[in-house]
Design an enzyme around this catalytic site. Structure first.
Site, PDB file in Angstrom:
ATOM      1  CE1 TYR A  69     -19.088  11.455  25.856  1.00 36.90           C
ATOM      2  CE2 TYR A  69     -18.903  12.682  27.915  1.00 36.90           C
ATOM      3  CZ  TYR A  69     -18.409  11.743  27.041  1.00 36.90           C
ATOM      4  OH  TYR A  69     -17.247  11.066  27.335  1.00 36.90           O
ATOM      5  CE  LYS A 109      -1.957  -5.464  -7.450  1.00 31.88           C
ATOM      6  NZ  LYS A 109      -1.599  -4.079  -7.173  1.00 31.88           N
ATOM      7  CD  GLU A 152      -4.961  -1.695  -1.893  1.00 26.40           C
ATOM      8  OE1 GLU A 152      -4.779  -2.656  -1.122  1.00 26.40           O
ATOM      9  OE2 GLU A 152      -4.093  -1.268  -2.669  1.00 26.40           O
ATOM     10  CB  CYS A 172      33.187   7.971 -12.013  1.00 25.85           C
ATOM     11  SG  CYS A 172      31.823   8.631 -11.030  1.00 25.85           S
ATOM     12  CB  CYS A 212      34.448  10.640  -8.065  1.00 23.83           C
ATOM     13  SG  CYS A 212      34.555   8.911  -8.543  1.00 23.83           S
ATOM     14  CB  CYS A 262      31.805   4.881 -10.219  1.00 26.74           C
ATOM     15  SG  CYS A 262      32.891   5.702  -9.061  1.00 26.74           S
TER      16      CYS A 262
HETATM   17  S1  IVH Z   1      -5.168  -9.943  -2.186  1.00 24.91           S
HETATM   18  C1  IVH Z   1      -2.471 -12.689  -0.098  1.00 24.91           C
HETATM   19  N1  IVH Z   1      -6.921  -8.573  -3.578  1.00 24.91           N
HETATM   20  O1  IVH Z   1      -2.328  -5.372  -4.166  1.00 24.91           O
HETATM   21  C2  IVH Z   1      -3.133 -11.803  -1.068  1.00 24.91           C
HETATM   22  N2  IVH Z   1      -4.859  -7.520  -3.018  1.00 24.91           N
HETATM   23  O2  IVH Z   1       0.311  -6.073  -5.160  1.00 24.91           O
HETATM   24  C3  IVH Z   1      -2.966 -10.404  -0.702  1.00 24.91           C
HETATM   25  N3  IVH Z   1      -4.666  -5.209  -3.791  1.00 24.91           N
HETATM   26  O3  IVH Z   1      -0.804  -5.810  -1.029  1.00 24.91           O
HETATM   27  C4  IVH Z   1      -3.635  -9.425  -1.501  1.00 24.91           C
HETATM   28  N4  IVH Z   1      -6.646  -5.094  -4.752  1.00 24.91           N
HETATM   29  O4  IVH Z   1      -2.632  -4.009  -1.256  1.00 24.91           O
HETATM   30  C5  IVH Z   1      -5.706  -8.567  -3.004  1.00 24.91           C
HETATM   31  N5  IVH Z   1      -8.558  -7.472  -4.779  1.00 24.91           N
HETATM   32  C6  IVH Z   1      -7.359  -7.462  -4.204  1.00 24.91           C
HETATM   33  C7  IVH Z   1      -6.518  -6.340  -4.229  1.00 24.91           C
HETATM   34  C8  IVH Z   1      -5.260  -6.408  -3.632  1.00 24.91           C
HETATM   35  C9  IVH Z   1      -5.522  -4.437  -4.457  1.00 24.91           C
HETATM   36  C10 IVH Z   1      -3.311  -4.795  -3.349  1.00 24.91           C
HETATM   37  C11 IVH Z   1      -2.945  -5.184  -1.945  1.00 24.91           C
HETATM   38  C12 IVH Z   1      -1.697  -6.018  -2.074  1.00 24.91           C
HETATM   39  C13 IVH Z   1      -1.171  -5.550  -3.388  1.00 24.91           C
HETATM   40  C14 IVH Z   1      -0.234  -6.571  -3.996  1.00 24.91           C
END
Ligand code: IVH
Length: 711
Positions: free
Chosen positions: A54, A147, A205, A441, A444, A459
């Site tokens: 280093y 997703k 993600e 309620c 309360c 309430c």
């Molecule tokens: S696109 C403008 N692609 O889902 C589009 N999102 O419910 C933005 N997510 O905030 C997101 N897999 O955190 C995209 N293949 C994917 C995804 C994805 C997971 C999440 C992401 C987003 C959330 C929305």
């Protein structure tokens, strides 16, 4: 004539330039490497080179910096003594907001989405030409990506190096998690390849694989620590660690799926973008392309099984228009793109037994029936309470104590009772008594109200009802609102339940700032340090931005997103308080119901008193910079390219400042460029601008323009 012709550069001069370029390159590389070693040594306690190697690198860098003879930047490893500065959890504004996705649960919602998009890009049924079908198919395509069930982060790369990693936060501002993100192997510290943009935000993600999750929970169990409910919670908990060494042990992963600022001319389709992201060194998911909605739906069916085989959890599929041009054509609404949708998988359903039905009073006084049940695991989380929504739903489902019921997590978050299992088959006669609807309620005793056309019963006690007050306070201090760490549900309940003569009793949100928490001294569980931290967190919350403050007030129908829209439109609390229903309705996302609710909140004497005592305690959110005044700025709306070296301002500061005045800084000169800002030694980009006849200005002119708004 010959005098006008530029002299060719002498050979020796050219060689000097080349050597200087090489020197700069070598310096940059050494700085990058040493920064990485500093991080491994100080942050992770896990160096990968010996101290003497280093030192050798550091000495080499010192020599080269002297040789170059320029001012040495303060962040060069030769200038930093000890550990690099950590910015953990500081607020970071994303250069472009992170959008979220609209959800579809039913096939019909996907059909609607498809129809809307085809209309918007001129591919509707009316304009479809059968003989030209194959052409259309090429032009109109959906890309389908799983997703991922994790949490979104925004990674900023400047000159190809990762500079800031931030959580999604409210979409506009997130928390700095750079040190932790650097432990994730799927995220490159430097973008690979030659063609790297000056500035790029990569979105994706962070998640934990099923295997890492199992392994983590095994270790947690062995060490007597709390188990994580599911991989998503484990990933979130691991990313939000003060100590990156802990994150490093947790084995997080990442998939990139999009870009924010700096996206221009990277790719003209989402599928090509994924390839570019992969070439930059990111992990990306595999995707599929479809032209027809029925093919999308068939594919969805196959994924119901396929998802089990993936090494990570997904909670649906995302459909996006593949063409970036078409995406821009259809735009976005209320912070979600219109060109994408999440087709969620159905929630997992399980069976359990109801022990009793109780009534819960919420923040706005709504009284909700809740089933208390034998604990059961639903979609990875232990559940013992599930909502029955309202009296009508309770009566329709006819749920009673002792019933076997089917439970699921709606939108995979709030557990709900779907139906009584086997009702009417053998159980009749032996069932418990139908639940009595409360006449007053349950907390309360105030009388109960029901507005016309509303199913909810409320309430009428307002803040005199301790249950409502507790919920209001919990909302006020929550992370998305005033974010007062250390002020948990238990403490709030205790402080509301203090006797009337106690100096600690909380009666309104303003009391949080008026109470002297030193009076907690001597109570069980309140050591000096804890009280100090609490006082500090309360003080810190005074700096929360206008939108969070507005959200914290708990005005009916004003969620976090609407609070941002209203704050951005009016820029100060005074203007919001003064706005009439019509002015409020002119804001995107604000309809008559929201506008009326905001107006009546600020007309209520009790609320004005609370606001005035908050002000007395020094809590009043700062006004936002007015955006409108920028529309006549000479750079507003202009696509601008920075080239050459700037002397007075760093390139990234210049880019940020340009964005603030509404300009769009991009990397390469094309016909779409409106202006080129050329610093010293500008080269090919300047030449191209001149060829294309694009106006060119120098650095002093840029600074003069920026000073008009930023000074
Ligand atoms: S696109 C403008 N692609 O889902 C589009 N999102 O419910 C933005 N997510 O905030 C997101 N897999 O955190 C995209 N293949 C994917 C995804 C994805 C997971 C999440 C992401 C987003 C959330 C929305």
């Amino acid at each position: 004539m010959s005098l006008e012709r530029k002299n060719p550069e002498p050979k020796s001069q050219r060689q000097n330039k080349l050597a200087e370029q090489q020197l700069r390159h070598e310096i940059q590389q050494l700085r990058n490497e040493l920064t990485e070693h500093n991080y491994r040594y100080y942050i992770l306690d896990a160096p990968i080179i010996t101290d003497s190697s280093y030192d050798q690198y550091l000495r080499k860098l010192e020599q080269l910096e002297i040789e170059l003879g320029e001012e040495i930047p303060s962040d060069s490893p030769t200038q930093i003594v000890g550990a690099p500065v950590s910015h953990v959890f500081e607020s970071r504004e994303h250069l472009l907001p992170l959008l979220s996705l609209a959800n579809a649960f039913e096939e019909e919602e996907v059909h609607d989405f498809n129809r809307r998009l085809r209309e918007a890009v001129g591919q509707g049924a009316a304009s479809r030409n059968v003989t030209n079908q194959s052409n259309h198919q090429k032009e109109f395509q959906y890309i389908v990506e799983p997703k991922i069930d994790g949490l979104a982060v925004n990674l900023r790369y400047e000159k190809g190096s990762l500079s800031i990693a931030a959580t999604r936060g409210d979409g506009r501002v997130g928390e700095d998690v750079t040190d932790n993100v650097r432990t994730i192997a799927d995220i490159p510290w430097r973008l690979e390849g030659d063609d790297v943009p000056e500035l790029l935000e990569v979105r994706g993600e962070v998640y934990m694989s099923k295997a890492s999750f199992e392994a983590l929970n095994r270790t947690q169990e062995q060490e007597g620590e709390k188990l994580f409910a599911n991989p998503r919670n484990a990933a979130a908990g691991s990313l939000r660690q003060l100590d990156a060494k802990v994150t490093a042990k947790r084995r997080l992963s990442f998939f990139a799926y999009g870009v924010g600022a700096g996206a221009d001319s990277l790719a003209d389709s989402q599928s090509l973008l994924m390839q570019r992201l992969e070439a930059f060194g990111f992990a990306v998911q595999s995707f599929e392309l479809f032209s027809e909605v029925n093919a999308l739906l068939e594919n969805y069916q196959t994924w119901q099984q396929r998802r089990q085989k993936l090494s990570y959890e997904i909670d649906g599929l995302v459909y996006k228009l593949n063409s970036i041009d078409q995406q821009q054509q259809v735009g976005e609404v209320a912070r979600s793109p219109r060109w994408a949708i999440a087709h969620k998988f159905p929630a997992e359903e399980v069976m359990t037994t109801v022990e009793k039905i109780v009534w819960q009073v919420g923040r706005t006084g709504v009284i909700t029936p809740v089933a208390e049940m034998k604990p059961v695991k639903v979609a990875g989380v232990m559940v013992s309470r599930a909502t029955l929504h309202n009296v009508q739903e309770l009566q329709r489902k006819d749920v009673r104590a002792g019933d076997q019921v089917i439970v699921r997590r709606a939108g995979d978050v709030i557990p709900e009772v779907v139906r009584v299992a086997g009702s009417g088959t053998g159980q009749v006669g032996r069932r418990g008594k139908a639940v009595d609807i409360p006449a007053s309620c349950p907390v309360c005793g105030s009388h109960i109200e029901q507005s016309e056309g509303e199913v909810a019963i409320r309430c009428s006690g307002g803040l005199s009802c301790s249950a409502q007050l507790k919920e209001r306070l919990k909302h006020f201090v929550s992370r998305g609102a005033m974010d007062i760490e250390g002020m948990g549900d238990k403490l709030i309940e205790m402080l509301v339940d203090e006797p009337a003569d106690s100096l600690l009793q909380l009666k309104t949100v303003a009391d949080i700032y008026a109470i002297d928490f030193d009076h907690l001294t001597g109570r069980e569980g309140f050591k000096e340090k804890k009280i100090e931290n609490l006082k500090r967190a309360v003080e810190k919350s005074k700096g929360q931005p206008l939108s969070k403050f507005l959200f914290a007030l708990g005005i009916r129908h004003v969620g976090a997103v609407t609070a941002i829209s209203i704050s951005e439109a009016f820029c100060s609390l005074e203007s919001i308080m003064d706005a009439d229903v019509e002015a409020l309705q002119s804001v995107d996302d604000v309809g008559p119901e929201v506008a009326t609710s905001v107006r009546s909140f600020f007309e209520e004497t009790h609320n004005l008193e609370v606001l005035s005592s908050l002000k007395g305690s020094g809590l009043w959110p700062d006004a936002l910079e007015k955006k409108q005044s920028l529309s006549d700025h000479p750079l507003a709306g202009k696509t601008v390219v920075l080239t050459g070296s700037l002397e007075q301002i760093s390139r990234s500061d210049a880019q940020t400042a340009l964005r603030k005045v509404g300009a769009k800084p991009t990397g390469s000169v094309s016909k779409k460029t409106d202006m080129v800002i050329a610093g010293a030694n500008a080269g090919s980009k300047l030449k191209k601008a001149q060829e294309l006849g694009i106006p060119v200005v120098d650095e002093p002119q840029l600074l003069e323009w920026l000073a008009r708004t930023l000074g």
